[in-house]
Design a protein around this motif. Sequence first.
Motif, PDB file in Angstrom:
ATOM      1  N   GLY A  63     -12.047 -19.237 -47.955  1.00  0.00           N
ATOM      2  CA  GLY A  63     -12.262 -19.946 -49.562  1.00  0.00           C
ATOM      3  C   GLY A  63     -11.838 -20.851 -49.379  1.00  0.00           C
ATOM      4  O   GLY A  63     -11.947 -22.085 -50.076  1.00  0.00           O
ATOM      5  N   VAL A  64     -10.670 -21.279 -49.698  1.00  0.00           N
ATOM      6  CA  VAL A  64      -9.300 -22.608 -49.473  1.00  0.00           C
ATOM      7  C   VAL A  64      -9.394 -23.665 -48.700  1.00  0.00           C
ATOM      8  O   VAL A  64     -10.225 -24.980 -49.018  1.00  0.00           O
ATOM      9  N   LEU A  65     -10.146 -23.756 -47.525  1.00  0.00           N
ATOM     10  CA  LEU A  65     -11.440 -24.714 -46.235  1.00  0.00           C
ATOM     11  C   LEU A  65     -11.950 -25.080 -47.227  1.00  0.00           C
ATOM     12  O   LEU A  65     -12.422 -26.347 -46.941  1.00  0.00           O
ATOM     13  N   LEU A  66     -12.950 -24.000 -47.097  1.00  0.00           N
ATOM     14  CA  LEU A  66     -14.747 -24.642 -47.674  1.00  0.00           C
ATOM     15  C   LEU A  66     -14.870 -25.346 -48.774  1.00  0.00           C
ATOM     16  O   LEU A  66     -15.234 -26.672 -49.269  1.00  0.00           O
ATOM     17  N   PHE A  67     -14.092 -24.602 -49.810  1.00  0.00           N
ATOM     18  CA  PHE A  67     -13.935 -24.704 -51.521  1.00  0.00           C
ATOM     19  C   PHE A  67     -13.509 -25.800 -51.988  1.00  0.00           C
ATOM     20  O   PHE A  67     -14.543 -26.873 -52.131  1.00  0.00           O
ATOM     21  N   GLY A  68     -12.203 -26.223 -50.642  1.00  0.00           N
ATOM     22  CA  GLY A  68     -11.901 -27.171 -51.304  1.00  0.00           C
ATOM     23  C   GLY A  68     -12.130 -28.710 -49.844  1.00  0.00           C
ATOM     24  O   GLY A  68     -11.916 -29.783 -51.235  1.00  0.00           O
ATOM     25  N   THR A  69     -12.622 -28.151 -49.686  1.00  0.00           N
ATOM     26  CA  THR A  69     -13.058 -29.687 -48.512  1.00  0.00           C
ATOM     27  C   THR A  69     -14.639 -29.858 -49.907  1.00  0.00           C
ATOM     28  O   THR A  69     -14.926 -31.313 -49.626  1.00  0.00           O
ATOM     29  N   GLY A  73      -4.731 -27.209 -56.565  1.00  0.00           N
ATOM     30  CA  GLY A  73      -4.613 -28.221 -55.713  1.00  0.00           C
ATOM     31  C   GLY A  73      -4.593 -29.580 -55.380  1.00  0.00           C
ATOM     32  O   GLY A  73      -4.125 -30.523 -54.761  1.00  0.00           O
ATOM     33  N   ILE A  74      -6.062 -29.891 -56.726  1.00  0.00           N
ATOM     34  CA  ILE A  74      -6.005 -31.494 -56.783  1.00  0.00           C
ATOM     35  C   ILE A  74      -5.331 -32.362 -57.635  1.00  0.00           C
ATOM     36  O   ILE A  74      -4.867 -33.381 -57.822  1.00  0.00           O
ATOM     37  N   GLY A  75      -6.470 -31.441 -59.267  1.00  0.00           N
ATOM     38  CA  GLY A  75      -5.581 -32.851 -59.951  1.00  0.00           C
ATOM     39  C   GLY A  75      -6.164 -33.576 -60.473  1.00  0.00           C
ATOM     40  O   GLY A  75      -7.370 -33.616 -59.308  1.00  0.00           O
ATOM     41  N   THR A  76      -5.717 -34.713 -61.088  1.00  0.00           N
ATOM     42  CA  THR A  76      -6.609 -35.588 -61.976  1.00  0.00           C
ATOM     43  C   THR A  76      -6.728 -37.109 -60.234  1.00  0.00           C
ATOM     44  O   THR A  76      -7.347 -37.710 -60.725  1.00  0.00           O
ATOM     45  N   THR A  77      -5.740 -36.905 -59.568  1.00  0.00           N
ATOM     46  CA  THR A  77      -5.967 -37.823 -58.523  1.00  0.00           C
ATOM     47  C   THR A  77      -6.367 -37.932 -57.792  1.00  0.00           C
ATOM     48  O   THR A  77      -7.211 -38.794 -57.078  1.00  0.00           O
ATOM     49  N   VAL A  78      -7.980 -36.850 -57.665  1.00  0.00           N
ATOM     50  CA  VAL A  78      -9.241 -36.858 -56.797  1.00  0.00           C
ATOM     51  C   VAL A  78     -10.270 -37.958 -58.243  1.00  0.00           C
ATOM     52  O   VAL A  78     -10.575 -38.308 -57.047  1.00  0.00           O
ATOM     53  N   LEU A  79     -10.010 -37.731 -59.093  1.00  0.00           N
ATOM     54  CA  LEU A  79     -10.866 -38.397 -59.708  1.00  0.00           C
ATOM     55  C   LEU A  79     -10.026 -40.105 -59.497  1.00  0.00           C
ATOM     56  O   LEU A  79     -11.263 -40.568 -59.338  1.00  0.00           O
ATOM     57  N   ALA A  88     -15.861 -52.533 -41.130  1.00  0.00           N
ATOM     58  CA  ALA A  88     -14.600 -51.885 -41.215  1.00  0.00           C
ATOM     59  C   ALA A  88     -15.059 -51.095 -42.683  1.00  0.00           C
ATOM     60  O   ALA A  88     -13.953 -49.867 -43.377  1.00  0.00           O
ATOM     61  N   LYS A  89     -16.700 -51.338 -43.705  1.00  0.00           N
ATOM     62  CA  LYS A  89     -16.771 -50.752 -45.053  1.00  0.00           C
ATOM     63  C   LYS A  89     -16.989 -49.438 -44.413  1.00  0.00           C
ATOM     64  O   LYS A  89     -16.976 -48.471 -45.059  1.00  0.00           O
ATOM     65  N   GLU A  90     -17.911 -49.029 -43.285  1.00  0.00           N
ATOM     66  CA  GLU A  90     -18.284 -47.731 -42.540  1.00  0.00           C
ATOM     67  C   GLU A  90     -16.333 -46.685 -42.362  1.00  0.00           C
ATOM     68  O   GLU A  90     -16.592 -45.954 -43.174  1.00  0.00           O
ATOM     69  N   TRP A  91     -15.493 -47.423 -41.690  1.00  0.00           N
ATOM     70  CA  TRP A  91     -14.408 -47.126 -41.748  1.00  0.00           C
ATOM     71  C   TRP A  91     -13.871 -46.350 -43.124  1.00  0.00           C
ATOM     72  O   TRP A  91     -13.335 -45.039 -43.230  1.00  0.00           O
ATOM     73  N   ALA A  92     -13.664 -47.373 -44.349  1.00  0.00           N
ATOM     74  CA  ALA A  92     -12.902 -47.540 -45.689  1.00  0.00           C
ATOM     75  C   ALA A  92     -13.630 -45.954 -46.198  1.00  0.00           C
ATOM     76  O   ALA A  92     -12.876 -45.500 -46.982  1.00  0.00           O
ATOM     77  N   MET A  93     -15.346 -46.042 -46.252  1.00  0.00           N
ATOM     78  CA  MET A  93     -15.912 -45.039 -46.719  1.00  0.00           C
ATOM     79  C   MET A  93     -15.921 -43.627 -46.288  1.00  0.00           C
ATOM     80  O   MET A  93     -15.984 -42.581 -46.878  1.00  0.00           O
ATOM     81  N   SER A  94     -14.992 -43.553 -45.185  1.00  0.00           N
ATOM     82  CA  SER A  94     -15.416 -42.110 -45.045  1.00  0.00           C
ATOM     83  C   SER A  94     -14.006 -41.504 -44.689  1.00  0.00           C
ATOM     84  O   SER A  94     -13.414 -40.444 -44.586  1.00  0.00           O
ATOM     85  N   TYR A  95     -12.443 -42.425 -44.935  1.00  0.00           N
ATOM     86  CA  TYR A  95     -11.517 -42.290 -44.437  1.00  0.00           C
ATOM     87  C   TYR A  95     -11.145 -40.983 -45.423  1.00  0.00           C
ATOM     88  O   TYR A  95      -9.514 -40.105 -45.731  1.00  0.00           O
ATOM     89  N   GLY A  96     -11.427 -41.595 -46.958  1.00  0.00           N
ATOM     90  CA  GLY A  96     -11.242 -40.992 -48.117  1.00  0.00           C
ATOM     91  C   GLY A  96     -11.926 -39.350 -48.190  1.00  0.00           C
ATOM     92  O   GLY A  96     -11.149 -38.745 -47.898  1.00  0.00           O
ATOM     93  N   MET A  97     -12.845 -39.353 -47.748  1.00  0.00           N
ATOM     94  CA  MET A  97     -13.143 -37.746 -47.709  1.00  0.00           C
ATOM     95  C   MET A  97     -12.741 -37.164 -46.250  1.00  0.00           C
ATOM     96  O   MET A  97     -11.830 -35.932 -46.279  1.00  0.00           O
ATOM     97  N   PHE A  98     -11.370 -37.814 -45.399  1.00  0.00           N
ATOM     98  CA  PHE A  98     -10.897 -37.073 -44.337  1.00  0.00           C
ATOM     99  C   PHE A  98      -9.538 -36.917 -44.609  1.00  0.00           C
ATOM    100  O   PHE A  98      -9.005 -35.749 -44.719  1.00  0.00           O
ATOM    101  N   HIS A  99      -9.087 -38.130 -45.437  1.00  0.00           N
ATOM    102  CA  HIS A  99      -7.748 -37.224 -45.884  1.00  0.00           C
ATOM    103  C   HIS A  99      -8.208 -36.535 -47.195  1.00  0.00           C
ATOM    104  O   HIS A  99      -6.637 -35.672 -47.449  1.00  0.00           O
ATOM    105  N   TRP A 100      -8.427 -36.205 -47.678  1.00  0.00           N
ATOM    106  CA  TRP A 100      -9.197 -35.249 -48.631  1.00  0.00           C
ATOM    107  C   TRP A 100      -9.737 -33.872 -48.389  1.00  0.00           C
ATOM    108  O   TRP A 100     -10.438 -32.872 -48.573  1.00  0.00           O
ATOM    109  N   GLY A 101      -9.881 -33.593 -46.791  1.00  0.00           N
ATOM    110  CA  GLY A 101     -10.754 -32.527 -46.408  1.00  0.00           C
ATOM    111  C   GLY A 101      -9.976 -32.066 -46.061  1.00  0.00           C
ATOM    112  O   GLY A 101      -8.918 -31.281 -46.138  1.00  0.00           O
ATOM    113  N   LEU A 102     -10.348 -31.191 -44.801  1.00  0.00           N
ATOM    114  CA  LEU A 102     -10.201 -30.047 -43.800  1.00  0.00           C
ATOM    115  C   LEU A 102      -8.474 -30.093 -43.297  1.00  0.00           C
ATOM    116  O   LEU A 102      -7.930 -29.511 -43.946  1.00  0.00           O
TER     117      LEU A 102
END
Length: 487
Positions: free
Chosen positions: A322-328, A74-80, A103-117
Motif C-alpha cells: 500500500g505504501v509503495l504503490l499508493f505513494g508512488t 508523506g508528501i505535503g505541498t512540496t509535490v505541487l 537532457a530534457k528526457e533525463w529532466a522529465m524522468s528524474y523527478g518521478m524517480f526522486h519521488w517514486g519507489l
Amino acid sequence: MLFLFEGKGVEIINALFHWTTTRLGQVFIHAGMIAPAFLLLLALSPFRRLRLGPEGEPPQHSTISWAGMIFSTGIGTTVLYWGTIEWIGYVQAPPFEAPSDRAKEWAMSYGMFHWGLVGWAFYALPAVCLSFAYHIRQAPSPSLAQACAPVLKHRVTTWPGRSINAIFMIGLIGSASTGIGLTTPLMTESVVAFFGLERSFTFTLLAVILIIALISISVSMGLERGIKRLSNLNLSLAFLLLGFVYLAGPTEEITRQGLRSILFMVTHFPEMIGWYYPEQNKGFTEQWTVFYWAWWIAFAPFVGLFICKISRGRTMGQLIWGVLLFGTLGCTLCFVILGGYASFLEDQTHLALIDTFADNPHAAVIQVITSLPLGKWILPLFFLLCLSFAATTYDSASYTLAAAGTARLPVDQDPARGHRVLWAIALGILPLAILSLGQKNDVLVALQTASVVVAVPMIVVTLLMVFSLLLDVRKHGVSTRRLLEDN
C-alpha cells in the motif's frame, strides 16, 4: 540563531550541506538500493501474512481514507512545487548530458524517480518495524525507542532510549522545515497574483500563522474527527486540480510525455539510483539525489510512526504494498500532469517559464496555474490545496510527536490534546527562521541542509530498528508460525 546571526548562519548552512553530501553521499546511495530490495523481500515472504492486531479484526480505516492519509502525510505541498518545476532545474544543469533534447528526457524522468519507489521505501521501512513492535509485540507506545527494544533491552527507558526519541523529535522538526518552507511561498505567491499585491515577508508570516492555526485545530480534534477528515478533503482537492489540468490542458501531449518519461525512467533506473556513482554524475547526484534520499530518511520515522498508528487490522503485506504503490502512483500522477503541462507551456506556447523560474521559482508555479482556462480564478483552489496539504502533513507530525512523547498509549487512544497542540505551534518556528534569510538560493540550500543533516543520525536509528525487527521475528518465532499457519 538564524534570526540573530543571519550572515554567519548562511555560511554554516552551506558548509554543512557540502560536507554531508560529499563525504556521506555513498551512504545515502547505498541506503536507496538496500531499502526497497529488503522491503520487496519481506512483501514476497510469508512475513506478509502477519496481521497488525487480533486475527479477524477489520482495518481501522477504509482503503481510500488510509491511502489518502498516507499520501497527504508523506508528501505535503512540496509535490505541487517540485512536480511542476523540478524538470527546469535539471534542464539548466542536466545530469549526464550537455543541454540538449536528450537532457530534457533525463529532466522529465528524474523527478518521478526522486519521488517514486525508493522514497516510499524509506517511509515503509520504519512503518514495518514500528507496526510489528506496537501491534504484534504490543509495545506500550509507538515510539522509536520501543521499536529498538530487542537491541536496547532494559535501556529503552534510560538515556539510550530517550536519546533515540530525542533525535527523532529534533529530526522531525528539522525536516518539517523543508515542507513548510516551500509551502508558505506558494501560498503567498498565489495571494499576491490573485489580488495584485506587492510581495512582503508579512504575507509569509501570516501564511505560517494560518497553517499553524489550522494544524492546531485539526490535531486538537484527534485522528478520526480532525486528521482523517482533512486528509479526505485534501485528496478530493488534489484530484480536482489534477483532473482540471489534465482535461483543460493538452491531454494528448501530457499523456504522451508522461508515458515516454516513465519508460525512460524504468530503462535508466540503474544510472538514476547511483549504480555508477561516484564515477559518473557525481555533482548532480550529490546535489539532488543525496538530498532527496536524506529528506525521505529524515521524514521517514515520523511518517512510519503515523502509518503504524492508522494501520491496525491490515497485514504486513498490505502495509508494504500500500505504501509503495499508493505513494508512488500519487507522486507520478502529479509529475506527469503538472510537469507535463508546464513543459508543454515552455516548448509550445513560449511562455518563458524558465526565465521566470530563474527569478522566482514559486512565481513560475503560479504562472503555470494561471495559464489554465480559468486564469487567476483557479488560484483560490490552488491556495486551499496548498493549505490543506500543509495542514494534513503537519497535524500528522504534531500528532506523531505527541504520540512518541507519551510513555503509554493504548491503540484506541490519542495523545493528550494539549500535548498535540504544543507541538503544532513548535513546528512553525524553524521554517520561519529559515524563510527570514530572504534570498531564494539561501532559503533553498538551508531547507536542503536541514533535511540532509538530520538524516545522518536517522540512518543509525533505522538500522537499529531493522536489526530489532529481525530479532523480534526470531524471538516470536512460535507465535509468528502460528499466525502464518492460521492464514
